[in-house]
Design a protein around this motif. Structure first.
Motif, PDB file in Angstrom:
ATOM      1  N   GLN A  83       0.823  -1.203   0.000  1.00  0.00           N
ATOM      2  CA  GLN A  83       0.000   0.000   0.000  1.00  0.00           C
ATOM      3  C   GLN A  83       0.864   1.262   0.000  1.00  0.00           C
ATOM      4  O   GLN A  83       0.542   2.241  -0.677  1.00  0.00           O
ATOM      5  N   LEU A  84       1.964   1.238   0.757  1.00  0.00           N
ATOM      6  CA  LEU A  84       2.871   2.386   0.750  1.00  0.00           C
ATOM      7  C   LEU A  84       3.472   2.581  -0.632  1.00  0.00           C
ATOM      8  O   LEU A  84       3.613   3.716  -1.108  1.00  0.00           O
ATOM      9  N   SER A  85       3.813   1.498  -1.285  1.00  0.00           N
ATOM     10  CA  SER A  85       4.329   1.598  -2.653  1.00  0.00           C
ATOM     11  C   SER A  85       3.270   2.151  -3.598  1.00  0.00           C
ATOM     12  O   SER A  85       3.574   2.950  -4.481  1.00  0.00           O
ATOM     13  N   GLN A  86       2.030   1.726  -3.399  1.00  0.00           N
ATOM     14  CA  GLN A  86       0.934   2.186  -4.255  1.00  0.00           C
ATOM     15  C   GLN A  86       0.735   3.693  -4.158  1.00  0.00           C
ATOM     16  O   GLN A  86       0.529   4.349  -5.167  1.00  0.00           O
ATOM     17  N   ILE A  87       0.799   4.237  -2.960  1.00  0.00           N
ATOM     18  CA  ILE A  87       0.544   5.677  -2.825  1.00  0.00           C
ATOM     19  C   ILE A  87       1.767   6.524  -3.142  1.00  0.00           C
ATOM     20  O   ILE A  87       1.685   7.748  -3.132  1.00  0.00           O
ATOM     21  N   SER A  88       2.874   5.892  -3.464  1.00  0.00           N
ATOM     22  CA  SER A  88       4.083   6.660  -3.759  1.00  0.00           C
ATOM     23  C   SER A  88       3.926   7.534  -4.999  1.00  0.00           C
ATOM     24  O   SER A  88       4.674   8.483  -5.181  1.00  0.00           O
ATOM     25  N   LYS A  89       2.927   7.256  -5.835  1.00  0.00           N
ATOM     26  CA  LYS A  89       2.688   8.079  -7.021  1.00  0.00           C
ATOM     27  C   LYS A  89       1.948   9.374  -6.681  1.00  0.00           C
ATOM     28  O   LYS A  89       1.909  10.299  -7.473  1.00  0.00           O
ATOM     29  N   ASN A  90       1.379   9.420  -5.496  1.00  0.00           N
ATOM     30  CA  ASN A  90       0.617  10.601  -5.090  1.00  0.00           C
ATOM     31  C   ASN A  90       1.541  11.737  -4.662  1.00  0.00           C
ATOM     32  O   ASN A  90       2.640  11.485  -4.160  1.00  0.00           O
ATOM     33  N   PRO A  91       1.092  12.959  -4.804  1.00  0.00           N
ATOM     34  CA  PRO A  91       1.890  14.086  -4.295  1.00  0.00           C
ATOM     35  C   PRO A  91       2.068  13.954  -2.782  1.00  0.00           C
ATOM     36  O   PRO A  91       1.206  13.420  -2.087  1.00  0.00           O
ATOM     37  N   TRP A  92       3.194  14.444  -2.289  1.00  0.00           N
ATOM     38  CA  TRP A  92       3.499  14.337  -0.864  1.00  0.00           C
ATOM     39  C   TRP A  92       2.390  14.936  -0.008  1.00  0.00           C
ATOM     40  O   TRP A  92       2.032  14.383   1.021  1.00  0.00           O
ATOM     41  N   SER A  93       1.835  16.035  -0.431  1.00  0.00           N
ATOM     42  CA  SER A  93       0.783  16.685   0.365  1.00  0.00           C
ATOM     43  C   SER A  93      -0.414  15.761   0.556  1.00  0.00           C
ATOM     44  O   SER A  93      -1.077  15.793   1.595  1.00  0.00           O
ATOM     45  N   GLN A  94      -0.678  14.909  -0.410  1.00  0.00           N
ATOM     46  CA  GLN A  94      -1.778  13.952  -0.299  1.00  0.00           C
ATOM     47  C   GLN A  94      -1.338  12.712   0.480  1.00  0.00           C
ATOM     48  O   GLN A  94      -2.042  12.246   1.380  1.00  0.00           O
ATOM     49  N   ALA A  95      -0.176  12.161   0.145  1.00  0.00           N
ATOM     50  CA  ALA A  95       0.298  10.930   0.785  1.00  0.00           C
ATOM     51  C   ALA A  95       0.561  11.127   2.273  1.00  0.00           C
ATOM     52  O   ALA A  95       0.345  10.219   3.075  1.00  0.00           O
ATOM     53  N   SER A  96       1.008  12.318   2.652  1.00  0.00           N
ATOM     54  CA  SER A  96       1.351  12.576   4.052  1.00  0.00           C
ATOM     55  C   SER A  96       0.132  12.777   4.932  1.00  0.00           C
ATOM     56  O   SER A  96       0.246  12.722   6.161  1.00  0.00           O
ATOM     57  N   GLY A  97      -1.006  13.025   4.333  1.00  0.00           N
ATOM     58  CA  GLY A  97      -2.205  13.278   5.117  1.00  0.00           C
ATOM     59  C   GLY A  97      -2.087  14.557   5.927  1.00  0.00           C
ATOM     60  O   GLY A  97      -2.738  14.713   6.955  1.00  0.00           O
ATOM     61  N   GLY A  98      -1.229  15.466   5.480  1.00  0.00           N
ATOM     62  CA  GLY A  98      -1.047  16.743   6.172  1.00  0.00           C
ATOM     63  C   GLY A  98      -0.060  16.681   7.327  1.00  0.00           C
ATOM     64  O   GLY A  98       0.171  17.684   7.999  1.00  0.00           O
ATOM     65  N   GLN A  99       0.526  15.532   7.571  1.00  0.00           N
ATOM     66  CA  GLN A  99       1.488  15.422   8.665  1.00  0.00           C
ATOM     67  C   GLN A  99       2.884  15.822   8.191  1.00  0.00           C
ATOM     68  O   GLN A  99       3.219  15.694   7.018  1.00  0.00           O
ATOM     69  N   LEU A 100       3.683  16.271   9.128  1.00  0.00           N
ATOM     70  CA  LEU A 100       5.065  16.623   8.850  1.00  0.00           C
ATOM     71  C   LEU A 100       5.903  15.359   8.684  1.00  0.00           C
ATOM     72  O   LEU A 100       5.548  14.296   9.200  1.00  0.00           O
ATOM     73  N   ASP A 101       7.032  15.503   8.005  1.00  0.00           N
ATOM     74  CA  ASP A 101       7.926  14.365   7.794  1.00  0.00           C
ATOM     75  C   ASP A 101       8.280  13.687   9.111  1.00  0.00           C
ATOM     76  O   ASP A 101       8.257  12.463   9.220  1.00  0.00           O
ATOM     77  N   ARG A 102       8.609  14.475  10.113  1.00  0.00           N
ATOM     78  CA  ARG A 102       9.039  13.888  11.382  1.00  0.00           C
ATOM     79  C   ARG A 102       7.897  13.164  12.088  1.00  0.00           C
ATOM     80  O   ARG A 102       8.117  12.159  12.758  1.00  0.00           O
ATOM     81  N   GLN A 103       6.666  13.649  11.922  1.00  0.00           N
ATOM     82  CA  GLN A 103       5.527  12.949  12.507  1.00  0.00           C
ATOM     83  C   GLN A 103       5.354  11.572  11.870  1.00  0.00           C
ATOM     84  O   GLN A 103       5.075  10.585  12.556  1.00  0.00           O
ATOM     85  N   ILE A 104       5.525  11.526  10.570  1.00  0.00           N
ATOM     86  CA  ILE A 104       5.409  10.252   9.861  1.00  0.00           C
ATOM     87  C   ILE A 104       6.559   9.335  10.243  1.00  0.00           C
ATOM     88  O   ILE A 104       6.367   8.128  10.435  1.00  0.00           O
ATOM     89  N   ALA A 105       7.745   9.893  10.400  1.00  0.00           N
ATOM     90  CA  ALA A 105       8.894   9.084  10.823  1.00  0.00           C
ATOM     91  C   ALA A 105       8.650   8.491  12.208  1.00  0.00           C
ATOM     92  O   ALA A 105       8.952   7.314  12.441  1.00  0.00           O
ATOM     93  N   TYR A 106       8.083   9.268  13.122  1.00  0.00           N
ATOM     94  CA  TYR A 106       7.770   8.761  14.460  1.00  0.00           C
ATOM     95  C   TYR A 106       6.694   7.681  14.402  1.00  0.00           C
ATOM     96  O   TYR A 106       6.769   6.670  15.105  1.00  0.00           O
ATOM     97  N   THR A 107       5.696   7.884  13.557  1.00  0.00           N
ATOM     98  CA  THR A 107       4.634   6.899  13.390  1.00  0.00           C
ATOM     99  C   THR A 107       5.203   5.584  12.861  1.00  0.00           C
ATOM    100  O   THR A 107       4.860   4.502  13.352  1.00  0.00           O
ATOM    101  N   ALA A 108       6.080   5.690  11.866  1.00  0.00           N
ATOM    102  CA  ALA A 108       6.703   4.492  11.294  1.00  0.00           C
ATOM    103  C   ALA A 108       7.599   3.804  12.329  1.00  0.00           C
ATOM    104  O   ALA A 108       7.582   2.579  12.458  1.00  0.00           O
ATOM    105  N   ALA A 109       8.362   4.590  13.069  1.00  0.00           N
ATOM    106  CA  ALA A 109       9.238   4.021  14.093  1.00  0.00           C
ATOM    107  C   ALA A 109       8.417   3.322  15.180  1.00  0.00           C
ATOM    108  O   ALA A 109       8.800   2.243  15.654  1.00  0.00           O
TER     109      ALA A 109
END
Length: 142
Positions: A85-111
């Protein structure tokens, strides 16, 4: 720790990739990185609970090792689905794929997900010497 490495490698690829896997559900392409990780975490919780209930740390298992391998397979499938699913959404613009979250928020979520993933296999890893049949299941997850 192949699955953990796969998640660690996939999240950055989602951030920069312009290509995507095909033949996945439309739901995956409409999801966001936080949605996908949250869904994977939610699927991991009951599996982890079953594993923890059926494994005495550093000692034994209260269910057949094959059944425990089945639970480990469910974890592997959850990770594989999230990765796809992450690979699938990689074609989307970052603003859409991130769901409005900052890079570091996503990094913390993934961690946080990776910590949960490692915790889910901690007990089976501790008894793999007593039950060598578990090694394949552990290897698939890790």
């Amino acid at each position: 720790m192949v699955s953990i490495a796969r998640i660690l490698l996939t999240v950055p690829l989602v951030l920069i990739s312009a290509t995507a896997a095909t033949n996945l559900s439309d739901r995956a392409s409409a999801s966001t990185i936080p949605d996908i990780i949250s869904s994977a975490k939610a699927q991991l919780v009951p599996i982890t609970l079953k594993i923890q209930q059926s494994t005495v740390f550093n000692s034994t298992t209260t269910i057949e090792p094959e059944a425990l391998n089945g639970l480990l397979l469910q974890i592997t499938q959850t990770v594989n689905t999230a990765t796809q699913q992450l690979s699938q959404i990689s074609k989307n613009p970052w603003s859409q794929a991130s769901g409005g979250q900052l890079d570091r928020q996503i990094a913390y979520t993934a961690a946080d997900f990776i910590v949960d993933l490692a915790s889910s296999i901690n007990s089976p890893v501790s008894i793999v010497n007593q039950y060598p049949v578990l090694q394949d299941g552990v290897n698939q997850v890790s």
